[in-house]
Design an enzyme around this catalytic site. Structure first.
Site, PDB file in Angstrom:
ATOM      1  N   GLU A  11       9.445  -7.951  -3.573  1.00 58.82           N
ATOM      2  CA  GLU A  11       8.995  -8.982  -2.869  1.00 58.82           C
ATOM      3  C   GLU A  11       9.715  -9.305  -1.375  1.00 58.82           C
ATOM      4  OE1 GLU A  11       7.887 -12.515  -4.955  1.00 58.82           O
ATOM      5  OE2 GLU A  11       7.346 -11.286  -6.776  1.00 58.82           O
ATOM      6  N   GLU A  27       1.018  -1.181   0.008  1.00 60.92           N
ATOM      7  CA  GLU A  27       0.051   0.094  -0.023  1.00 60.92           C
ATOM      8  C   GLU A  27       0.895   1.382  -0.028  1.00 60.92           C
ATOM      9  OE1 GLU A  27      -3.106  -0.298   2.974  1.00 60.92           O
ATOM     10  OE2 GLU A  27      -3.863  -2.204   2.036  1.00 60.92           O
ATOM     11  N   PRO A  28       0.430   2.399  -0.380  1.00 60.19           N
ATOM     12  CA  PRO A  28       1.143   3.659  -0.330  1.00 60.19           C
ATOM     13  C   PRO A  28       1.774   3.799   0.935  1.00 60.19           C
ATOM     14  CG  PRO A  28      -0.914   3.958  -1.311  1.00 60.19           C
ATOM     15  CD  PRO A  28      -1.152   2.608  -1.058  1.00 60.19           C
ATOM     16  N   THR A  87       2.520  -4.879 -10.081  1.00 58.48           N
ATOM     17  CA  THR A  87       2.992  -5.393 -11.387  1.00 58.48           C
ATOM     18  C   THR A  87       1.922  -6.039 -12.079  1.00 58.48           C
ATOM     19  OG1 THR A  87       5.269  -5.683 -10.610  1.00 58.48           O
ATOM     20  CG2 THR A  87       4.785  -6.659 -12.535  1.00 58.48           C
ATOM     21  N   SER A 101       6.857  -3.357   3.470  1.00 55.49           N
ATOM     22  CA  SER A 101       7.426  -4.286   4.323  1.00 55.49           C
ATOM     23  C   SER A 101       6.575  -4.832   5.590  1.00 55.49           C
ATOM     24  CB  SER A 101       8.791  -3.716   5.015  1.00 55.49           C
ATOM     25  OG  SER A 101       9.629  -3.146   3.947  1.00 55.49           O
TER      26      SER A 101
HETATM   27  C1  LIG Z   1       8.721  -2.100  -9.783  1.00 57.03           C
HETATM   28  C2  LIG Z   1       8.025  -2.699  -8.471  1.00 57.03           C
HETATM   29  C3  LIG Z   1       6.693  -3.604  -8.621  1.00 57.03           C
HETATM   30  C4  LIG Z   1       6.294  -3.954  -7.624  1.00 57.03           C
HETATM   31  N1  LIG Z   1       5.206  -5.139  -7.695  1.00 57.03           N
HETATM   32  C5  LIG Z   1       4.454  -5.453  -6.635  1.00 57.03           C
HETATM   33  C6  LIG Z   1       3.258  -6.280  -6.761  1.00 57.03           C
HETATM   34  O1  LIG Z   1       3.069  -6.580  -7.788  1.00 57.03           O
HETATM   35  N2  LIG Z   1       2.724  -6.398  -5.506  1.00 57.03           N
HETATM   36  C7  LIG Z   1       2.954  -5.885  -4.486  1.00 57.03           C
HETATM   37  O2  LIG Z   1       1.994  -6.120  -3.547  1.00 57.03           O
HETATM   38  N3  LIG Z   1       4.002  -5.103  -4.265  1.00 57.03           N
HETATM   39  C8  LIG Z   1       4.713  -4.841  -5.356  1.00 57.03           C
HETATM   40  N4  LIG Z   1       5.639  -4.114  -5.181  1.00 57.03           N
HETATM   41  C9  LIG Z   1       6.087  -3.279  -3.776  1.00 57.03           C
HETATM   42  C10 LIG Z   1       7.377  -3.938  -3.123  1.00 57.03           C
HETATM   43  O3  LIG Z   1       7.122  -5.395  -2.835  1.00 57.03           O
HETATM   44  C11 LIG Z   1       7.738  -3.075  -2.063  1.00 57.03           C
HETATM   45  O4  LIG Z   1       8.108  -1.739  -2.372  1.00 57.03           O
HETATM   46  C12 LIG Z   1       8.521  -3.719  -0.991  1.00 57.03           C
HETATM   47  O5  LIG Z   1       8.005  -4.712  -0.114  1.00 57.03           O
HETATM   48  C13 LIG Z   1       9.182  -2.664  -0.009  1.00 57.03           C
HETATM   49  O6  LIG Z   1       8.115  -2.006   0.655  1.00 57.03           O
HETATM   50  P1  LIG Z   1       7.883  -0.368   0.696  1.00 57.03           P
HETATM   51  O7  LIG Z   1       8.256  -0.007  -0.633  1.00 57.03           O
HETATM   52  O8  LIG Z   1       6.746   0.160   1.315  1.00 57.03           O
HETATM   53  O9  LIG Z   1       9.133  -0.026   1.711  1.00 57.03           O
HETATM   54  P2  LIG Z   1       8.933   0.187   3.382  1.00 57.03           P
HETATM   55  O10 LIG Z   1       8.463  -0.749   3.877  1.00 57.03           O
HETATM   56  O11 LIG Z   1       8.610   1.618   3.539  1.00 57.03           O
HETATM   57  O12 LIG Z   1      10.597   0.190   3.607  1.00 57.03           O
HETATM   58  C14 LIG Z   1      11.361   1.326   3.589  1.00 57.03           C
HETATM   59  C15 LIG Z   1      12.847   0.973   4.008  1.00 57.03           C
HETATM   60  O13 LIG Z   1      12.669   0.659   5.559  1.00 57.03           O
HETATM   61  C16 LIG Z   1      13.274  -0.671   5.492  1.00 57.03           C
HETATM   62  N5  LIG Z   1      12.736  -1.340   6.685  1.00 57.03           N
HETATM   63  C17 LIG Z   1      11.498  -1.772   6.728  1.00 57.03           C
HETATM   64  N6  LIG Z   1      11.325  -2.192   8.049  1.00 57.03           N
HETATM   65  C18 LIG Z   1      12.345  -2.345   8.621  1.00 57.03           C
HETATM   66  C19 LIG Z   1      12.725  -3.097   9.743  1.00 57.03           C
HETATM   67  N7  LIG Z   1      12.014  -3.478  10.845  1.00 57.03           N
HETATM   68  N8  LIG Z   1      14.091  -2.987  10.036  1.00 57.03           N
HETATM   69  C20 LIG Z   1      15.037  -2.532   9.330  1.00 57.03           C
HETATM   70  N9  LIG Z   1      14.558  -1.675   7.986  1.00 57.03           N
HETATM   71  C21 LIG Z   1      13.313  -1.960   7.562  1.00 57.03           C
HETATM   72  C22 LIG Z   1      13.101  -1.213   4.317  1.00 57.03           C
HETATM   73  O14 LIG Z   1      14.032  -2.622   4.182  1.00 57.03           O
HETATM   74  C23 LIG Z   1      13.363  -0.253   3.429  1.00 57.03           C
HETATM   75  O15 LIG Z   1      14.789  -0.162   2.985  1.00 57.03           O
HETATM   76  C24 LIG Z   1       6.688  -3.540  -6.162  1.00 57.03           C
HETATM   77  C25 LIG Z   1       7.581  -2.434  -6.142  1.00 57.03           C
HETATM   78  C26 LIG Z   1       8.412  -2.201  -7.218  1.00 57.03           C
HETATM   79  C27 LIG Z   1       8.981  -0.797  -7.181  1.00 57.03           C
END
Ligand SMILES: Cc1cc2nc3c(=O)[nH]c(=O)nc-3n(C[C@H](O)[C@H](O)[C@H](O)COP(=O)(O)OP(=O)(O)OC[C@H]3O[C@@H](n4cnc5c(N)ncnc54)[C@H](O)[C@@H]3O)c2cc1C
Length: 386
Positions: free
Chosen positions: A368, A128-129, A161, A133
């Site tokens: 992922e 979600e926006p 995706t 994680s």
């Molecule tokens: C091109 C693309 C395609 C994608 N396709 C899909 C899809 O088909 N379906 C889907 O559901 N998602 C999809 N995603 C989403 C992707 O899985 C997420 O971007 C990813 O899981 C990370 O989530 P976030 O971007 O919200 O980062 P956040 O969760 O906001 O994390 C930000 C940073 O904080 C770190 N962090 C978070 N929690 C902790 C912790 N407890 N300890 C240490 N570090 C931490 C993370 O590692 C990261 O470095 C896609 C993303 C992209 C860019």
């Protein structure tokens, strides 16, 4: 018994996909990438080859293969291009697999044949926006209508995706359907494309994977039949954890492909490019770089083979999948950086694939489950969090 030799069937599949990638994808994909255009005809060809049906039963139009076969195909595609590889990975392991693993017989019959044929694509809406994680923090809600016949969905999903192509048939979304004690009850629900209240935003402008399809999705009083619930109510969290565990092996395979593709490109280039009157391949520092690149691709391949073999044998594989994803995505990133360095200024030009590899590698450490999430999983599995 330790044996990583591929059976004849796996070798044939690998060769077929390798030829397809080299002969059909390589000549045209740079153009699609530059135009940020989805390669419908290549996807249709992959569909006719049976790639979208690889791990599924023939009963639903699949090829009757297994998850490792999918991984081999992903590796060979990603050696040439990651946009087509992620389109296949997300179509199969995130799109069709939830229905295959958790769907009712009716849901499987309704959705899987066209997905296995690659005529349609499905998507998986978890992130979600507000965050990806911490998947348990899902804010999207689904409430049963008063007569219990429909789910009314509200919320949004980010970075999804395959969610907005002309052939996307549905997205499975995770949504909060209630609260049990202090815990949110999360369920997975199928939302067909075109359902009123389901809006697909214009495609993102991305750093890489530019010939793949990624959108933000919003749900505004979006109503779908109650029968669109996937599996049991409240099982959504466990379902997507399983889907992501498997998916990490697939992303590891894709990462190995990119890492190997960097080696392939450099082996050609170092023989042709001269500096100070000699081919750059005659310098030991270049040879050592390539030796390191090959070693990274090789060890990452062993890691995903190992994780996949545990998955196929029905053994626990969570830790192995996380290790494979962590080391393979690192290998892809490191190899892409080294390959770009070896190509010098041409490495920064879009006419050579290594520039594309460089842009495509970073997401492998994020999608992922980020590398930090993989480390959290590994630490938990080995008891380091006690
Ligand atoms: C091109 C693309 C395609 C994608 N396709 C899909 C899809 O088909 N379906 C889907 O559901 N998602 C999809 N995603 C989403 C992707 O899985 C997420 O971007 C990813 O899981 C990370 O989530 P976030 O971007 O919200 O980062 P956040 O969760 O906001 O994390 C930000 C940073 O904080 C770190 N962090 C978070 N929690 C902790 C912790 N407890 N300890 C240490 N570090 C931490 C993370 O590692 C990261 O470095 C896609 C993303 C992209 C860019």
């Amino acid at each position: 018994m330790i044996d990583h030799r591929l059976s004849e069937e796996y070798q044939d599949l690998r060769k077929t996909v390798e030829e397809f990638a080299r002969e059909r994808v390589a000549p045209v994909i740079g153009g699609f990438y530059e135009r940020e255009e989805f390669p419908y005809e290549l996807v249709a060809q992959m569909g006719r080859m049976g790639l979208f049906g690889l791990p599924f039963d023939e009963e639903y139009g699949g090829m009757g293969g297994d998850y490792f076969a999918l991984c081999l195909a992903l590796e060979e595609l990603a050696r040439v291009d990651s946009s087509v590889a992620i389109t296949l990975e997300a179509g199969v392991s995130l799109g069709a697999m939830p229905v295959y693993r958790f769907g009712t017989p009716e849901q499987k019959r309704e959705w899987l044949p066209a997905l296995c044929a690659g005529e349609k694509l499905a998507a998986f809406g978890l992130t979600e926006p507000g965050g990806g994680s911490d998947a348990g923090a899902t804010r999207t809600t689904a409430v049963l209508s008063d007569d219990g016949s429909e789910w009314v969905i509200n919320g949004s999903k980010a970075f999804i995706t395959n969610s907005g192509t002309d052939i996307t048939s549905m997205v499975t979304v995770t949504a909060v359907t209630g609260v049990s004690g202090a815990r949110k009850e999360i369920s997975a629900i199928i939302v067909p494309s075109g359902t009123p209240g389901f809006t697909v935003a214009p495609k993102y402008s991305k750093v890489g994977w530019n010939a793949s399809d990624t959108h933000e999705l919003s749900f505004d009083d979006c109503r779908v039949p109650a029968a669109n619930l996937l599996g049991e109510r409240g099982a959504g969290y466990a379902q997507f954890l399983r889907i992501l565990d498997e998916g990490r092996i697939a992303i590891a395979a894709l990462s190995v492909g990119l890492a190997q593709g960097c080696v392939d490109e450099c082996l050609r280039y170092i023989r042709e490019r001269e500096a100070f009157g000699r081919a750059i391949g005659s310098y030991q520092s270049i040879q050592f770089k390539l030796a390191d690149m090959e070693a990274r691709a090789h060890t990452a391949r062993l890691a995903y083979y190992h994780a996949a073999s545990r998955l196929l044998r029905g053994e626990p594989f969570k830790k192995d999948a996380a290790i494979a994803k962590l080391v393979a995505s690192n290998a892809a990133m490191d190899n892409a950086r080294d390959a770009t360095q070896i190509f010098g200024g041409y490495g920064f030009m879009n006419e050579f694939p290594v520039g594309r590899f460089y842009r495509d590698a970073k997401i492998l450490e994020i999608g992922e489950g980020t590398s930090e999430v993989q480390r959290m999983l590994i630490a938990r599995e080995i008891g380091a969090t006690a």
